[in-house]
Enzyme design. Structure first.
Site, PDB file in Angstrom:
ATOM      1  N   LYS A  43      -6.789 -17.563  -2.615  1.00 51.71           N
ATOM      2  CA  LYS A  43      -8.016 -16.780  -2.546  1.00 51.71           C
ATOM      3  C   LYS A  43      -9.027 -17.265  -3.589  1.00 51.71           C
ATOM      4  O   LYS A  43     -10.234 -17.336  -3.320  1.00 51.71           O
ATOM      5  CB  LYS A  43      -7.717 -15.296  -2.752  1.00 51.71           C
ATOM      6  CG  LYS A  43      -6.981 -14.622  -1.599  1.00 51.71           C
ATOM      7  CD  LYS A  43      -7.802 -14.602  -0.325  1.00 51.71           C
ATOM      8  CE  LYS A  43      -8.979 -13.661  -0.399  1.00 51.71           C
ATOM      9  NZ  LYS A  43      -9.720 -13.600   0.899  1.00 51.71           N
ATOM     10  N   PHE A  99      -7.847  -6.435  10.311  1.00 52.28           N
ATOM     11  CA  PHE A  99      -7.872  -5.113   9.677  1.00 52.28           C
ATOM     12  C   PHE A  99      -9.221  -4.840   9.018  1.00 52.28           C
ATOM     13  O   PHE A  99      -9.923  -3.871   9.358  1.00 52.28           O
ATOM     14  CB  PHE A  99      -6.732  -5.014   8.665  1.00 52.28           C
ATOM     15  CG  PHE A  99      -6.772  -3.795   7.774  1.00 52.28           C
ATOM     16  CD1 PHE A  99      -6.890  -2.525   8.314  1.00 52.28           C
ATOM     17  CD2 PHE A  99      -6.679  -3.928   6.398  1.00 52.28           C
ATOM     18  CE1 PHE A  99      -6.924  -1.389   7.497  1.00 52.28           C
ATOM     19  CE2 PHE A  99      -6.703  -2.816   5.570  1.00 52.28           C
ATOM     20  CZ  PHE A  99      -6.837  -1.545   6.118  1.00 52.28           C
ATOM     21  N   TYR A 144      -0.859 -16.276  -3.083  1.00 49.02           N
ATOM     22  CA  TYR A 144      -1.969 -15.592  -2.419  1.00 49.02           C
ATOM     23  C   TYR A 144      -3.210 -15.605  -3.316  1.00 49.02           C
ATOM     24  O   TYR A 144      -4.303 -15.985  -2.891  1.00 49.02           O
ATOM     25  CB  TYR A 144      -1.574 -14.161  -2.074  1.00 49.02           C
ATOM     26  CG  TYR A 144      -2.719 -13.315  -1.571  1.00 49.02           C
ATOM     27  CD1 TYR A 144      -3.332 -13.604  -0.352  1.00 49.02           C
ATOM     28  CD2 TYR A 144      -3.197 -12.239  -2.320  1.00 49.02           C
ATOM     29  CE1 TYR A 144      -4.394 -12.831   0.111  1.00 49.02           C
ATOM     30  CE2 TYR A 144      -4.257 -11.466  -1.863  1.00 49.02           C
ATOM     31  CZ  TYR A 144      -4.854 -11.769  -0.658  1.00 49.02           C
ATOM     32  OH  TYR A 144      -5.902 -11.021  -0.205  1.00 49.02           O
TER      33      TYR A 144
END
Length: 327
Positions: free
Chosen positions: A158, A28, A154
């Site tokens: 990260k 994306f 998440y």
């Protein structure tokens, strides 16, 4: 200066051909970054684990970034001699902690090893996340000095990737910039995102004659949403801008929007009669600890990167719907 969609960007240029490598170039964020660079006349190589077609106007390279050797990417870097390597690869909101650890941390360590092996030393532009920070108090704006204390898997994975990049930069191993992104939306928003999921439900409903029933998790949050094309332009600026000692920049719009209002805008853009049903979904990939408020302070990116967002969320959701119906 580069011009994209009539908007001037502070992207350095000279007479020599400019090249950029985009890791995750078919995802994306990667696809849009590739398209923005190509539109500005930059020679782009999109590197991806998926053997899919790259964006028009760029070259592509199939490389498994976890099973392959970092030396293989190092050879590509030395052959391409890019001004920057953009890390747009990663895993967002997977139900598998191991998958997120691999995509958001181990892959970054692999990329840093490849940069160590390469004789040519490009700038690394690493895409981090606002979810690396501690949750914000309602009404606040989060700057780059905010506490890094993520509450989600998440965010934690990260942050591990970002720390690896910053440690490599501090040790003089690489010239690196980290862009901590807010909620990125636009054409091609993935189906595991809120608006991507709503768009897919509306598309399915468009094939029937009755009204749509849109089932979503409770729409309780206010978030900072930024258009994926504005994000791509921030990446372009970060690839060449003189940044001094700063390594981390927050990228968003600088405003908090109630997520329900964006869902309503997407439904309006579709022209489909729809009922929104909010329900606690046991299969949701976003945990209850995901913060309910996010607003980003982007003054540092404006001052040092020469970047500002200029597309509103209404434009983003319309582009998302048009792209969804053209798939």
């Amino acid at each position: 200066m580069a011009v994209v969609d009539g908007h001037r960007l502070a992207v350095a240029t000279d007479e020599a051909p400019r090249r950029v490598i985009v890791m995750g170039g078919t995802g994306f964020l990667g696809r849009h970054a590739v398209a923005a660079f190509a539109a500005a006349g930059v020679d782009v190589l999109a590197v991806s684990r998926q053997a899919t077609l790259a964006t028009a106007g760029c070259r592509s390279c199939h490389l498994d970034m976890l099973d392959g050797s970092p030396a293989e990417l190092a050879r590509i870097i030395d052959a391409e001699r890019p001004v920057a390597v953009v890390n747009a690869a990663g895993v967002a909101w997977s139900p598998s902690p191991e998958h997120m650890e691999q995509g958001n941390h181990q892959l970054v360590e692999w990329l840093l090893s490849a940069l160590d092996h390469a004789a040519w030393k490009p700038r690394l532009v690493h895409l981090g996340s606002m979810h690396e920070y501690a949750p914000q108090p309602v009404g606040s704006s989060l700057d780059e000095w905010g506490s890094v204390r993520p509450t989600t898997q998440y965010g934690r994975t990260k942050l591990l990737g970002t720390r690896a990049v910053l440690e490599a930069a501090a040790a003089g191993r690489t010239d690196a910039v980290v862009l901590r992104l807010s909620n990125v939306i636009g054409a091609g928003s993935p189906p595991n995102s809120l608006l991507g999921r709503v768009a897919q439900q509306l598309k399915e409903a468009s094939r029937t004659s009755g009204p749509a029933v849109i089932r979503v998790a409770p729409l309780r949050a206010h978030r900072d949403f930024v258009d994926v094309r504005d994000t791509s332009e921030a990446i372009m600026c970060a690839a060449t801008a003189p940044i001094g000692a700063r390594r981390v920049f927050n990228i968003g719009r600088g405003e908090a929007v109630h997520v329900r209002s964006l869902v309503d805008q997407l439904i309006a853009a579709s022209g489909i009669a729809a009922e929104v049903v909010e329900e606690d979904a046991g299969g949701s990939t976003r945990p209850p600890t995901d913060p309910d408020w996010m607003r980003v302070d982007i003054r540092l990116a404006r001052r040092l990167l020469g970047w500002s967002p200029w597309r509103g969320p209404d434009v983003s959701v319309q582009e998302l719907w048009k792209a969804t119906m053209s798939e």
